[in-house]
Scaffold this motif. Structure first.
Motif, PDB file in Angstrom:
ATOM      1  N   GLU A 252      87.563 114.659   7.935  1.00 40.81           N
ATOM      2  CA  GLU A 252      88.837 114.025   7.526  1.00 40.81           C
ATOM      3  C   GLU A 252      89.720 115.290   7.382  1.00 40.81           C
ATOM      4  O   GLU A 252      91.247 114.790   7.693  1.00 40.81           O
ATOM      5  N   ARG A 253      89.569 116.240   7.200  1.00 37.41           N
ATOM      6  CA  ARG A 253      90.529 117.480   6.792  1.00 37.41           C
ATOM      7  C   ARG A 253      91.087 117.678   8.349  1.00 37.41           C
ATOM      8  O   ARG A 253      92.131 118.419   8.513  1.00 37.41           O
ATOM      9  N   VAL A 254      90.237 117.681   9.370  1.00 39.93           N
ATOM     10  CA  VAL A 254      90.910 117.998  10.508  1.00 39.93           C
ATOM     11  C   VAL A 254      91.293 116.600  11.399  1.00 39.93           C
ATOM     12  O   VAL A 254      91.467 116.493  12.734  1.00 39.93           O
ATOM     13  N   ASN A 255      91.451 115.444  10.768  1.00 42.22           N
ATOM     14  CA  ASN A 255      91.925 114.288  11.045  1.00 42.22           C
ATOM     15  C   ASN A 255      91.083 113.605  12.327  1.00 42.22           C
ATOM     16  O   ASN A 255      91.515 113.075  13.380  1.00 42.22           O
TER      17      ASN A 255
ATOM     18  N   GLY B 219      89.815 118.214  24.800  1.00 42.22           N
ATOM     19  CA  GLY B 219      89.786 119.588  24.258  1.00 42.22           C
ATOM     20  C   GLY B 219      90.334 119.909  22.854  1.00 42.22           C
ATOM     21  O   GLY B 219      89.595 120.731  22.015  1.00 42.22           O
ATOM     22  N   GLY B 220      91.444 119.350  22.564  1.00 45.79           N
ATOM     23  CA  GLY B 220      91.969 119.539  21.201  1.00 45.79           C
ATOM     24  C   GLY B 220      91.081 118.898  20.138  1.00 45.79           C
ATOM     25  O   GLY B 220      90.949 119.508  19.105  1.00 45.79           O
ATOM     26  N   MET B 221      90.486 117.700  20.564  1.00 46.21           N
ATOM     27  CA  MET B 221      89.661 117.279  19.457  1.00 46.21           C
ATOM     28  C   MET B 221      88.218 118.281  19.390  1.00 46.21           C
ATOM     29  O   MET B 221      87.758 118.576  18.334  1.00 46.21           O
ATOM     30  N   GLN B 222      87.750 118.976  20.639  1.00 49.00           N
ATOM     31  CA  GLN B 222      86.719 119.826  20.513  1.00 49.00           C
ATOM     32  C   GLN B 222      87.124 120.989  19.624  1.00 49.00           C
ATOM     33  O   GLN B 222      86.242 121.347  18.753  1.00 49.00           O
ATOM     34  N   LYS B 223      88.346 121.570  19.562  1.00 46.99           N
ATOM     35  CA  LYS B 223      88.896 122.490  18.778  1.00 46.99           C
ATOM     36  C   LYS B 223      88.810 121.904  17.372  1.00 46.99           C
ATOM     37  O   LYS B 223      88.337 123.073  16.503  1.00 46.99           O
TER      38      LYS B 223
ATOM     39  N   PRO C 234     102.128 120.039  19.571  1.00 45.29           N
ATOM     40  CA  PRO C 234     102.902 120.885  18.841  1.00 45.29           C
ATOM     41  C   PRO C 234     102.603 120.238  17.373  1.00 45.29           C
ATOM     42  O   PRO C 234     102.464 121.220  16.300  1.00 45.29           O
ATOM     43  N   LYS C 235     102.572 119.070  17.262  1.00 35.88           N
ATOM     44  CA  LYS C 235     102.452 118.341  15.898  1.00 35.88           C
ATOM     45  C   LYS C 235     100.999 118.818  15.416  1.00 35.88           C
ATOM     46  O   LYS C 235     100.863 118.970  14.092  1.00 35.88           O
ATOM     47  N   THR C 236      99.716 118.408  16.078  1.00 34.93           N
ATOM     48  CA  THR C 236      98.701 118.768  15.765  1.00 34.93           C
ATOM     49  C   THR C 236      98.257 120.219  15.397  1.00 34.93           C
ATOM     50  O   THR C 236      97.640 120.715  14.555  1.00 34.93           O
TER      51      THR C 236
ATOM     52  N   ILE D 114      96.925 122.041  12.126  1.00 34.26           N
ATOM     53  CA  ILE D 114      95.873 122.783  12.047  1.00 34.26           C
ATOM     54  C   ILE D 114      96.335 124.159  11.461  1.00 34.26           C
ATOM     55  O   ILE D 114      95.580 124.544  10.386  1.00 34.26           O
ATOM     56  N   ASP D 115      97.299 124.487  11.719  1.00 35.44           N
ATOM     57  CA  ASP D 115      97.873 126.008  10.942  1.00 35.44           C
ATOM     58  C   ASP D 115      98.025 125.632   9.442  1.00 35.44           C
ATOM     59  O   ASP D 115      97.324 126.400   8.464  1.00 35.44           O
ATOM     60  N   GLY D 116      98.440 124.360   9.197  1.00 33.77           N
ATOM     61  CA  GLY D 116      98.571 124.049   7.465  1.00 33.77           C
ATOM     62  C   GLY D 116      97.146 124.010   7.001  1.00 33.77           C
ATOM     63  O   GLY D 116      97.019 124.620   5.888  1.00 33.77           O
ATOM     64  N   LEU D 117      96.197 123.529   7.787  1.00 30.31           N
ATOM     65  CA  LEU D 117      94.930 123.438   7.274  1.00 30.31           C
ATOM     66  C   LEU D 117      94.201 124.754   7.076  1.00 30.31           C
ATOM     67  O   LEU D 117      93.728 124.823   5.860  1.00 30.31           O
ATOM     68  N   ILE D 118      94.301 125.614   8.112  1.00 32.06           N
ATOM     69  CA  ILE D 118      93.930 126.807   7.657  1.00 32.06           C
ATOM     70  C   ILE D 118      94.502 127.594   6.598  1.00 32.06           C
ATOM     71  O   ILE D 118      93.776 128.103   5.791  1.00 32.06           O
TER      72      ILE D 118
END
Ligand SMILES: Nc1ncnc2c1ncn2[C@@H]1O[C@H](COP(=O)(O)OP(=O)(O)OP(=O)(O)O)[C@@H](O)[C@H]1O
Ligand SMILES: [Mg+2]
Lengths: 255, 220
Positions: free
Chosen positions: A123-126, A140-144, A170-172, A176-180
């Protein structure tokens, strides 16, 4: 806190890292930036022991990781979460098994508890509800993002992310930056992020280390990186002609 | 751990049953026909065909030839699986979590192979004898009773033990050699392909050499 003291690393005759010393602070997002091929990933791998350093020490909260034996290292590593540049998901396992893997290996949690934790991380990574997909069925982005979910599933004390948002829109990437940043603050982790994305630097860079030709060229925060006069850094920060022009214009208006 | 052994049993063992069965049938048929073809002298009784088929199957063809075939199938499979995990950093990911990747990846495969190879070899023996029988029936050379009598005469249970000992040794060799090539591969997918070829070549050579040694040790 992770301290790096005088690390040298060579492959065969080629020396990649030259005498790198720095401190990655606790509760902060520490960035390693630099151009492609300058040794950022090698530095991170030296820090977690995937490459043995030639000389120097890596110290995790006062404990010298470099001089530990395999079992002692394994204990430290259970507190490390790492996202690899190529995600490195286990391709024989689905998303849920990937994210829950460290939990099944190292905890006595019941499968229901593991499932709960996995759902929370996803959930945290959408990625809610993608539990049963195989890595090969993910973009690829999902795998990240699955890689990030796996890295945080054990609630690590130390988090390494090798280019968490390359290949993301850019949005994702911002998400991700925010999550980290959030989890770093929330759990008071020592986070090391490798990136060449200037947006991330501006967004989350509290302690930025610039690697150039395998040396630590510069260290500072996001404000000083904009204003520094160091030519290699301005070359990196203002890479495009357009940005260089903007920089020049700003300077002109100042004077 | 045991869950991994069971899934490896399926990958390494069960999926090889068909190919082993098919090859054994034809192999037994050919041995029987060849023997019958060469038995032109009336001095030797007809049941010799059954006897020789049994002997060659038990002593060499089932344990050794089947292991060579399995070295191709299982060996390349293991080397490319582990090699891919190496070049895509999956092994690094295991290590970083604190997992001992070598034990985690290789041990279940070795156990599974050492458990299942004997079963495969026993199936192979049975099917090879049946293949011999079928071939003789189709060509109408020797009738069933005589063939079966040949198989049963001079039957030595030690030959089964002997074949199974070989099977277990070869299982160990195939898995460890191919895991070695996979685990220590460097580079990209091209190198994984090379490693898997190398794994087959080396395990075949190692099988033939250790076959010689085992035969010498066990039979003399
Ligand atoms: N296992 C290895 N063996 C030999 N050389 C290596 C190995 N890993 C990396 N290198 C070399 O080390 C140098 C630095 O590589 P590294 O992966 O750290 O770059 P990077 O800064 O992470 O670049 P990028 O931003 O493109 O990921 C490169 O020149 C690379 O060829
Ligand atoms: Mg890199």
């Amino acid at each position: 806190m992770i301290e790096v003291q005088n690390i040298d690393k060579s492959f065969a005759d080629l020396q990649i890292l030259h005498d790198i010393s720095t401190v990655f602070e606790k509760g902060k997002v520490n960035l390693i930036i630099g151009q492609s091929g300058q040794g950022k990933s090698v530095l991170a791998k030296c820090m977690v022991g995937l490459h043995e350093v030639d000389t120097g020490h890596v110290i995790y909260d006062g404990k010298d990781f470099t001089s530990m034996n395999r079992n002692e290292r394994s204990l430290i590593r259970q507190q490390i979460g790492m996202l690899f540049q190529g995600s490195a998901l286990f391709d024989s396992m689905n998303v849920e098994e990937n994210v829950g893997f460290p939990l099944t290996m190292f905890t006595n949690k019941s499968s229901a508890e593991i499932k709960k934790r996995v759902d929370f991380c996803l959930e945290r990574v959408n990625l809610t509800g993608k539990n049963k997909l195989l890595p090969s069925e993910c973009s690829g982005g999902m795998q990240k993002r699955i890689g990030i979910a796996r890295a945080i599933s054990m609630n690590p004390k130390y988090l390494f992310c090798d280019e968490p948002n390359s290949g993301l829109d850019p949005k994702t990437a911002i998400l991700i930056d925010g999550l980290i940043q959030d989890i770093t603050k929330e759990y008071n982790m020592t986070t090391v992020v490798i990136t060449h994305d200037m947006n991330s630097v501006i967004e989350i860079g509290e302690n930025v280390i610039f690697i150039y030709e395998g040396k630590k060229w510069w260290q500072g925060d996001k404000k000083s990186i904009i204003t520094t006069e160091n030519p290699e850094i301005t070359d990196f920060v203002y890479a495009s002609e357009f940005m260089k022009e903007i920089r020049q214009n700003i300077r002109n208006t100042r004077t | 751990m045991w869950r991994r052994v069971i899934s490896e049993l399926e990958i390494i063992g069960v999926s090889s049953l068909f190919i082993v069965g098919l090859m054994s049938l034809f192999m037994g048929g050919v041995i029987a026909l060849n023997t019958a073809y060469q038995l032109t002298t009336p001095l030797l009784p007809d049941y010799t065909v059954g006897y020789i088929t049994q002997q060659s199957t038990f002593l060499e063809f089932s344990p050794t030839v089947m292991s060579l075939i399995l070295a191709g199938k299982v060996g390349s499979n293991i080397a490319s699986e582990i090699g891919t995990m190496r070049v895509t950093e999956q092994i690094d990911a295991l290590e970083i979590m604190g997992v001992n990747s070598l034990n985690y990846l290789v041990l279940p495969k070795i156990i599974a192979a050492m458990l299942f190879f004997p079963i495969l070899i026993i199936c192979s023996m049975a099917l090879s004898l049946i293949g011999g029988w079928l071939a003789l029936q189709v060509s109408g050379l020797i009738n069933t009773e005589v063939y079966v009598m040949g198989i049963r005469s001079f039957f030595d249970p030690f030959h089964i033990t002997y074949a199974l000992i070989k099977a277990v040794c070869f299982a160990f060799l195939i898995v460890s050699v191919s895991s070695y090539y996979g685990y220590y591969v460097r580079g990209g997918s091209l190198d994984v392909g090379k490693a898997s070829t190398q794994a087959i070549v080396t395990s075949s050579v190692v099988i033939l050499m250790s076959n010689f040694i085992l035969t010498k040790l066990l039979l003399f």
